[in-house]
Motif scaffolding. Sequence first.
Motif, short mmCIF file in Angstrom:
data_model
loop_
_atom_site.label_atom_id
_atom_site.label_comp_id
_atom_site.label_asym_id
_atom_site.label_seq_id
_atom_site.Cartn_x
_atom_site.Cartn_y
_atom_site.Cartn_z
N GLY A 7 0.82 -1.20 0.00
CA GLY A 7 0.00 0.00 0.00
C GLY A 7 0.86 1.25 0.00
O GLY A 7 0.58 2.22 -0.71
N PHE A 8 1.92 1.25 0.81
CA PHE A 8 2.82 2.40 0.87
C PHE A 8 3.51 2.60 -0.47
O PHE A 8 3.60 3.72 -0.98
CB PHE A 8 3.87 2.19 1.97
N GLU A 9 4.01 1.50 -1.07
CA GLU A 9 4.69 1.60 -2.36
C GLU A 9 3.76 2.14 -3.44
O GLU A 9 4.15 2.99 -4.24
CB GLU A 9 5.22 0.23 -2.77
N GLN A 12 3.23 5.84 -2.93
CA GLN A 12 4.41 6.60 -3.37
C GLN A 12 4.45 6.74 -4.89
O GLN A 12 4.75 7.81 -5.41
CB GLN A 12 5.70 5.91 -2.89
N ARG A 13 4.13 5.65 -5.61
CA ARG A 13 4.11 5.71 -7.08
C ARG A 13 3.04 6.69 -7.56
O ARG A 13 3.28 7.47 -8.49
CB ARG A 13 3.84 4.33 -7.67
N GLU A 14 1.86 6.64 -6.94
CA GLU A 14 0.77 7.54 -7.35
C GLU A 14 1.13 9.00 -7.09
O GLU A 14 0.84 9.87 -7.92
CB GLU A 14 -0.51 7.17 -6.62
N GLN A 15 1.78 9.27 -5.97
CA GLN A 15 2.19 10.64 -5.66
C GLN A 15 3.24 11.13 -6.66
O GLN A 15 3.21 12.29 -7.08
CB GLN A 15 2.74 10.73 -4.24
N GLU A 16 4.15 10.25 -7.05
CA GLU A 16 5.17 10.62 -8.03
C GLU A 16 4.53 10.92 -9.39
O GLU A 16 4.89 11.89 -10.05
CB GLU A 16 6.20 9.49 -8.16
N LYS A 17 3.57 10.10 -9.80
CA LYS A 17 2.87 10.34 -11.07
C LYS A 17 2.14 11.68 -11.02
O LYS A 17 2.17 12.45 -11.99
CB LYS A 17 1.86 9.23 -11.34
#
Length: 63
Positions: A7-9, A12-17
Amino acid sequence: MATPNYGFEKRQREQEKKRKKEEKLRAKAERKSGAGAPEDGALEPDETEEGAAQPPVAGGAQG
């Protein structure tokens, strides 16, 4: 051994996108408004007055 926190990973990917998308939109808006244009009418280092004023070459490869 610790278990992976998927969930954390994913978050993090969604925030980067999201950050990259906002950055692209901001850059696009700057280009559109002309804020990214060179000051004082100066040309970019790779541009020359002769190169910028020449028309395209006739008989080029067109497919």
